[in-house]
Design a protein around this motif. Structure first.
Motif: not given
Length: 518
Positions: A408-415
């Motif tokens: 993806t383009t957004h580093d928002a899904f680590g959790y």
């Protein structure tokens, strides 16, 4: 219960929160948090979000109407951990009445068993990744999360121009240091200053127009509050070897050379110093970083950092399209000022439950007469979230393990990845400050091809502005599928809907084998 109002003008739209409303007036920073509060508070609360749906909490600027809502609030909930744009936090903290609870959920939810993870940053670059950082809290000066630290460039000595800038998400550059127009001490170096909150850092690009040795002088000041005089923190000079031998810099024989990993030009507001904070391996949130003296250190900008200025008009400040320029890349997509912990806790439903428990107890403290209703609402909603957690887990588990890769383009899904077994496998390019190179596209294509990834994922509000990922996906016959990170839209309007949608989107788009190139 609402606090006294400030006299504000120029706001024609009616405010959502009101002193004449008998309900508990609640302000949140995002629509996602507002949805959680409504489920806990029910009919006893009136909730307003500062950041509207489809807007980005990382960059949204609050309006006068937003500030009016803050003034009337009986309780405020932010995510923080530097998720929200600093102007949002300032609007909240400066205008909220002193006796009103101001809750940072990500920090507070740890007491309710929320699990936090470091913001792991991939620094697999060919050059050093250099940012700016504020270390410390400044408590001895009365600083808090709404305080400002100013890191200013005051002089550059070198054969060409130096520009340090940050590229916002698929947008225009924001300048921190720009030697092309000189340095003006009369206005406090306003045009050559990075503004950061305490204990934060930012990624950025560093561009040099000619090869040679550059020396950049920087000074730092701390403004604990808007009405207080800034405190001088220190001054230091940083040396760059651009396209020349870093071991032969005049006057710096035997100097340490930084040429890989993660480093930050750092102001330590507790110690009153400027230095380099260096992690040669990168990617671990500086847990094992070392302090390095700039007086005995050379930052290498090697010949392989030589690129051509892209044709995009947004980069004309660097020179004419096609002209050579040396550049240390920004390394991650978009505006990215943050701390050491990934702030997107809600992508793990278990953490959202912790948010709900903290909201329940806060509302009970503010409105004890509604304690039973808040507890009943929270118990019902937590049951729904527990079923949601099972649904997300089972849905993603149906994806063959070899295909659980998120690009993806957004580093928002680590959790999301950590909680449900999804591998976060890549981004578009390590350098959003320029048009992605052929090498960037090749690496992305190789990642998709080698892992046999059948789909890439974009947040709906970014799809139209992410041409590189969609073009590469199109070339490889790979689907582009939606996923929600920070915000809702007309299709997805609640947290439960968002998490269900994401799980289903991952399952439907990743379960089928990837189409092969013609």
């Amino acid at each position: 219960m609402a606090g006294a109002a400030l006299a504000l003008t120029g706001c024609a739209a009616p405010a959502t929160l009101s002193a004449s409303d008998d309900r508990v007036q609640v302000v949140t920073t995002t629509g996602l948090l507002a949805d959680l509060v409504r489920n806990v508070g029910g009919d006893r609360v009136n909730v307003s979000s500062l950041v509207p749906d489809q807007a980005d909490p990382h960059s949204y600027e609050p309006s006068l109407r937003d500030i009016r809502n803050v003034v009337y609030a009986d309780v405020a909930f932010s995510n923080y951990l530097l998720l929200e744009q600093q102007s949002i936090i300032k609007a909240l903290d400066a205008n909220l009445p002193d006796d009103v609870p101001n809750i940072s959920l990500a920090e507070g939810a740890v007491k309710y068993a929320a699990e936090i993870i470091p913001l792991v940053e991939n620094v697999a670059l060919d050059t050093i990744w250099l940012g700016m950082r504020v270390r410390g809290t400044g408590e001895q000066y009365g600083a808090n999360r709404a305080s400002d630290v100013y890191l200013s460039g005051t002089a550059v000595d070198g054969p060409g121009d130096l520009v340090a800038y940050l590229t916002e998400s698929f947008g225009n550059p924001e300048f921190y240091v720009d030697s092309t127009d000189g340095f003006d001490a009369a206005d406090g170096y306003r045009d050559d200053t990075a503004t950061l909150p305490p204990d934060a850092h930012t990624h950025m690009s560093w561009a040099f127009t000619e090869p040679g040795v550059y020396r950049l002088t920087m000074r730092a000041t701390l403004a604990p509050a808007p009405d207080e005089r800034p405190v001088d923190v220190g001054e230091q000079t940083f040396t760059f070897a651009v396209g020349v031998d870093p071991h032969s810099v005049p006057g710096m024989a035997g100097a340490e050379v930084l040429n890989a990993g993660h480093a930050d030009v750092t102001v330590d507001i507790d110690a009153g110093e400027l230095y380099l904070l260096v992690d040669p391996h990168g990617g671990d949130g500086h847990a094992h970083a070392e302090v390095v003296d700039p007086a005995t250190t050379v930052i290498e900008v090697p010949n392989k950092a030589l690129h051509e200025i892209p044709a995009d008009e947004g980069f004309r400040f660097l020179g004419r399209p096609g002209d050579p320029i040396f550049q240390l890349p920004q390394a991650v997509l978009g505006r990215h000022v943050h701390g050491e912990i990934d702030p997107h806790l809600w992508q793990d439903v278990g953490n959202a439950i912790s948010y709900v428990e903290l909201m329940r107890d806060t509302l009970i403290d503010v409105d004890p007469d509604g304690a039973r209703e808040y507890r009943d609402n929270a118990a019902r909603y937590i049951g729904e979230l527990e079923r949601l957690d099972t649904h997300v887990r089972d849905t993603i588990a149906a994806i063959p393990q070899s295909r659980r890769h998120l690009v993806t383009t957004h580093d928002a899904f680590g959790y999301l990845g950590a909680a449900y077994g999804v591998q976060i496998s890549g981004f578009v390019t390590p350098n959003p400050a320029a048009e992605p190179s052929l090498a960037d596209r090749r690496r992305l294509a190789e990642t998709i091809r080698n892992l046999r990834i059948p789909a890439v994922f974009l947040e709906p509000n970014l799809v139209a502005r992410s041409s590189t990922l969609t073009e590469v996906a199109g070339d490889l016959g790979v689907r582009v599928c939606p996923i929600y990170g920070d915000t809702f839209d007309d299709e997805v309007t609640t947290y439960v809907e968002m998490m269900r949608f994401n799980a289903e989107s991952l399952r439907s788009c990743l379960s089928e084998p990837a189409e092969r190139e013609p």
